[in-house]
Design an enzyme around this catalytic site. Structure first.
Site, PDB file in Angstrom:
ATOM      1  N   ASP A   1     -32.346 -28.836   4.155  1.00 10.18           N
ATOM      2  CA  ASP A   1     -31.823 -30.174   3.893  1.00 10.18           C
ATOM      3  C   ASP A   1     -30.821 -30.070   2.737  1.00 10.18           C
ATOM      4  OD1 ASP A   1     -33.607 -29.680   1.901  1.00 10.18           O
ATOM      5  OD2 ASP A   1     -34.634 -31.605   2.002  1.00 10.18           O
TER       6      ASP A   1
ATOM      7  N   ASP B   1     -35.229 -28.423  -0.385  1.00 10.63           N
ATOM      8  CA  ASP B   1     -36.689 -28.482  -0.565  1.00 10.63           C
ATOM      9  C   ASP B   1     -37.433 -28.379   0.768  1.00 10.63           C
ATOM     10  OD1 ASP B   1     -36.235 -31.106   0.229  1.00 10.63           O
ATOM     11  OD2 ASP B   1     -37.016 -32.017  -1.599  1.00 10.63           O
TER      12      ASP B   1
ATOM     13  N   SER C   1     -31.875 -35.921  -0.998  1.00 13.29           N
ATOM     14  CA  SER C   1     -32.591 -34.982  -0.151  1.00 13.29           C
ATOM     15  C   SER C   1     -32.117 -35.011   1.303  1.00 13.29           C
ATOM     16  CB  SER C   1     -34.087 -35.263  -0.272  1.00 13.29           C
ATOM     17  OG  SER C   1     -34.828 -34.191   0.204  1.00 13.29           O
TER      18      SER C   1
ATOM     19  N   ASP D   1     -30.918 -30.621  -0.455  1.00  4.67           N
ATOM     20  CA  ASP D   1     -31.299 -30.145  -1.781  1.00  4.67           C
ATOM     21  C   ASP D   1     -32.305 -28.998  -1.715  1.00  4.67           C
ATOM     22  OD1 ASP D   1     -33.390 -31.680  -0.894  1.00  4.67           O
ATOM     23  OD2 ASP D   1     -33.828 -32.561  -2.841  1.00  4.67           O
TER      24      ASP D   1
END
Lengths: 452, 460
Positions: free
Chosen positions: A242, A246, A100, A244
């Protein structure tokens, strides 16, 4: 020489540094454990753009196949895509290969269950028990699983976001948006999504190669390049992702990175006006969410910190929206996971229907400042510290759901032990930064005194 | 999961030939990952190629191997399913520092193995294998940092390039002119997608069976006479001039004559040698100590020397290289064509025997009948691994064999007479001792084997 502990094995997954602690053997073991835990069935695997993702992917597949699981690879994709795919494919679980917002040398495994949500703490505990016992299912011959590929997962996810969005409204505004994907898994697809919902898009850092041009955590101090780009292009706003996809942070038209706490406040402002029901967030999130609740007549439920805690409470309480103050928005119309693509669509729609700029929208909230501090606190001191804080604030309204949260009419303070480091996190929100910092300092002083 | 009783040896062999075990029992993902990371540590940095055969565990093993190698920072290239000889050729012809073949060759489907290949395309020899094992056991592997990792590549043309390399050695006009009818049993292994098409390119009429790499092995994937009944029936039904049988990874070749007879893989090396020496390739013939003495008869016909090595693919390949051999091979049906590569190569063997038939215009049964008639007996005595070498030492101290004109102690004990030999050696793969004899006349061979079986049993 002191050993640097870079490995974190916990109920929320496995996190470590490539070339040090996150070895293929460890990953194989966890894959075998997860396959054993699920008892066969189908596991969806997706990953962010980190170069180590491919090595980890193969180690996971080896372990899962051996345990008799079937694997469906959705490739490089946003983390929320994996949750969607688990549900779409009626899989039994999923694994997200992503650290992440952590820097590039980190990677991690996060485990999803059949409803596409992360394992909760009890399930994470069960998985760890399987891992530590080491008695994995080992299949042979035709009972060994196979690997399939799902090329359509990202597009299905994007289509769901698009159909949940008021595209006419956004198209009539036709905002000029700069998006900084940090060369993460939002690269390329985010620009495509934003164009489809009616934006003019300037994409920066959208090469999905995992070579992060900045710290991937979407917080103001990491967004200098985006702020400049927004000004340079005369854009209406900027979005920062970020690795990934999310979490989301926002930059206003004048090139200022506003607090990441606004992301959830804006998104909930839009979700709460569409439908009625409660909002859910964690204990450390800004009071702005309470203001959103008052605007729309919704209650606000607070949970322990952690995406799955928020997501489970949303599901149980039929929430209309929720997420975390770190920029993680959950739109329950789509799926119970943090999704910054969904967050962007909601925020753009809100700007269009309200006819406001980012700045104006932010100023519609009562001014506040959050200060996030930490102080060393070993595991053996946690209880002592929390009891000391309870005593110190005994006269105030306390919420002991996780650590100690002290509530005043115009401020709050939250002290909770970190799940990943030997520290106590101390977060306070007040009308201005000086007041919030004062609350933190006072609490840290009490903590240090309690430890002695 | 099958179980095994206490005291029975676990089906795992970590030897100089690689790591071999039963999937579901001993050949675990963890072991595969560790060995691959050990190999990447030993061979790297650089490019490492990976192939597999068709057994169901190959996919699982492949992912573990890719992960283990990649973690060391090696540039990993996945060739997918192809013959091990194609992998070895690809390693030799590229700048790769090594290769990993995921195959248990002729072993049943529940087995799998990793075989390690060095930069010249030959398997590791025992010095190199010992180094690798030391790395494995010490478990201090190279661990690349995130920005030292290399994307995993793929190369699906290695099988094709291998066929092209074989074809370059053949007299295509002669083979095409003969228009032979050839049956082939690929045992649904790694040659399935290659051999039938290749035979068509050579102008043969092809009758393939078991050529679907997605199906399980139809029989033990070992091209011994016992496993060729389906092929024998096909040859007779199709009126084929020959039938050929591959093992799972294209290493060993068995065959069936036009009469539907499977004379045994000991003849494969003789026919291949007949072809290559007859064509005039220079150099001696290399074979191992347990292979038929007909090899000497073929070599003598062309005035060539025979060099005998210990049993094991790498010994044959290294001797073939060191002695600049015309051809090398062993009685299991694994043949090395040095003009192509130092690999056991059943597709090359098949093609050369087809060319021999085309060039001589003789039936396969006649080519077999041209060779001297000897009988071979292969017996085993169960023997605990921890006793096996001591037993051989004791037997060596107590030798009396007046008939023998030569004693060879390179690999166990081999006694060689004018018209017979017996070879007593420790199996590298199972807890037993082999007693192999060959002589003119079945009874002579049996008596010879029996007498040494008794001696071994007395020592146990």
């Amino acid at each position: 020489m002191p050993v640097i502990q870079s490995l974190k094995i916990g109920v929320s997954g496995v996190r470590g540094v490539i070339g040090e602690s996150l070895t293929p053997q460890l990953v194989v073991g966890f894959a075998e454990a997860f396959g054993t835990y699920l008892g066969g069935g189908v596991v969806v695997i997706g990953r962010d753009t980190r170069p180590s993702g491919e090595m980890i992917y193969h180690a996971l597949v080896g372990g899962l196949l051996s345990a008799g699981s079937e694997v469906i690879d959705v490739g490089v994709c946003p983390a929320p895509t994996i949750g969607h795919a688990v549900v779409d494919l009626r899989a039994d679980g999923g694994i997200a290969i992503t650290a992440s917002h952590n820097p590039a040398q980190w990677n991690a495994l996060k485990f999803l269950r059949a409803d596409g949500m992360f394992l909760n703490s009890y399930q994470g505990e069960e998985l760890l028990n399987v891992y530590h016992q080491g008695a994995f299912v080992i299949e042979s011959g035709d009972a060994l699983g196979r690997v399939g590929r799902d090329e359509g997962a990202v597009n299905r996810h994007l289509s769901k976001v698009i159909s949940a969005t008021n595209r006419q409204a956004i198209a009539s505004l036709h905002p000029r948006v700069v998006v900084d994907s940090c060369n993460g898994s939002g690269s390329r697809i985010t620009a495509g999504l934003l164009e489809k919902v009616g934006c003019e898009v300037i994409a920066i850092n959208d090469t999905p190669d995992g070579h992060f041009p900045r710290d991937p955590e979407p917080v103001p101090e990491n967004l200098g390049q985006l702020c400049e780009a927004v000004k340079e292009h005369g854009a209406d706003l900027g979005f920062a992702q970020d690795a990934d996809a999310d979490r989301l942070a926002i930059v206003s038209a004048d090139g200022e990175a506003i607090s990441e706490e606004f992301t959830l406040a804006f998104a909930c402002d839009v979700m709460a006006e569409k439908r009625s029901g409660p909002l859910v967030t964690n204990l450390s999130t800004s009071r702005m969410i309470d203001e959103v609740g008052q605007r729309h007549g919704c209650s606000v439920l607070r949970t322990k910190v952690g995406e799955v805690n928020v997501a489970e409470a949303m599901l149980a309480n039929h929430a209309v929206g929720g997420g975390e103050g770190n920029g993680g928005v959950i739109d329950p119309r789509l799926h119970y996971c943090r999704d910054n693509l969904a967050a962007m669509a909601l925020i753009l729609e809100g700007m269009a229907t309200r006819q406001v700029t980012v700045k104006e929208w932010a100023e519609s909230f009562r001014p506040s400042a959050i200060v996030k501090e930490k102080t060393p606190c070993s595991a053996s001191n946690i209880q002592t510290v929390l009891l000391a804080l309870q005593r110190k604030y005994a006269g105030e309204e306390l919420d002991l759901t996780e650590g100690v949260k002290v509530l005043w009419p115009d401020a709050w303070l939250h002290a909770r032990p970190s799940a990943t480091e030997p520290i106590m996190r101390v977060i306070a929100e007040a009308d201005d930064e000086a007041a919030a910092r004062g609350l933190c300092d006072e609490a840290i002083e009490a903590i240090d005194e309690a430890i002695g | 999961m099958s179980s095994f009783a206490a005291g029975v040896s676990r089906p795992l062999k970590i030897t100089i030939g690689g790591v071999r075990g039963v999937v579901g029992e001993t050949l675990t993902p963890d072991l595969l990952t560790n060995f691959s990371q050990a190999f990447g540590t030993w061979a790297g940095p650089g490019k490492v190629l990976v192939s597999r055969d068709t057994r169901p565990s190959g996919r699982m093993a492949q992912h573990c191997v890719l992960a283990g190698l990649a973690a060391t920072g090696c540039e990993v290239v996945d060739l997918g399913i192809c013959p091990t000889a194609a992998l070895q050729l690809a390693v030799k012809d590229s700048d790769a520092v090594g290769g990993v073949a995921i195959t248990a060759g002729h072993n049943n489907a529940d087995w799998n193995a990793l075989k390690f290949i060095r930069s010249d395309g030959i398997f590791l020899n025992h010095h190199q294998a010992e180094e690798l094992l030391n790395v494995y056991h010490q478990k201090e592997f190279t661990k690349a940092a995130w920005d030292e990792l290399t994307p995993i590549g793929s190369d699906h043309q290695a099988g094709r390039r291998h066929l092209d390399a074989i074809r370059a050695q053949l007299d295509l006009d002669t083979i095409r002119a003969a228009g032979l009818k050839v049956a082939v049993d690929c045992t649904n292994g790694a040659c399935s997608d290659f051999t039938p098409g290749f035979l068509s390119e050579l102008g043969c009429e092809v009758f393939p069976i078991n050529d679907d790499p997605n199906l399980p092995f139809p029989h033990e994937p070992k091209p011994d006479a016992a496993n060729l009944s389906q092929l024998r029936a096909l040859v007779r039904a199709a009126g084929a001039d020959a039938g050929f049988a591959h093992d799972a990874d294209g290493d060993r070749l068995g065959f069936v004559t036009e009469e539907g007879v499977a004379p045994g893989a000991e003849y494969t090396v003789c026919l291949a040698a007949e072809m290559v020496l007859g064509r005039g390739d220079p150099g001696p013939v290399v074979t191992n100590l347990s292979t038929t003495m007909r090899v000497e008869d073929v070599a003598r016909k062309y005035g060539r020397e025979v060099i005998r090595t210990r049993v094991g693919q790498v010994y044959i390949a290294e001797a073939a290289f060191n002695h600049r051999a015309a051809i090398a091979g062993e009685g299991s049906g694994g043949i090395v064509f040095p003009a192509i590569n130092y690999a056991h190569d059943s597709i090359a063997a098949l093609a050369h025997i087809v060319e021999l038939m085309a060039r001589t215009g003789r039936k396969l049964s006649a080519l077999v009948a041209d060779l001297p008639q000897y009988d071979m007996v292969r017996e085993t005595v169960p023997c605990p691994s921890q006793r096996a070498f001591s037993v051989l030492q004791e037997l060596r101290d107590d030798l009396e064999a007046e008939w023998a004109t030569e004693v060879n102690l390179d690999d166990g004990i081999k006694l060689i007479g004018a018209d017979r030999w017996v070879h007593v050696r420790v199996s590298m793969t199972e807890p037993r001792i082999w007693v192999i004899s060959e002589a003119a006349g079945p009874q002579v061979a049996q008596d010879l084997a029996d007498s040494y079986m008794q001696r071994v049993k007395r020592l146990l």
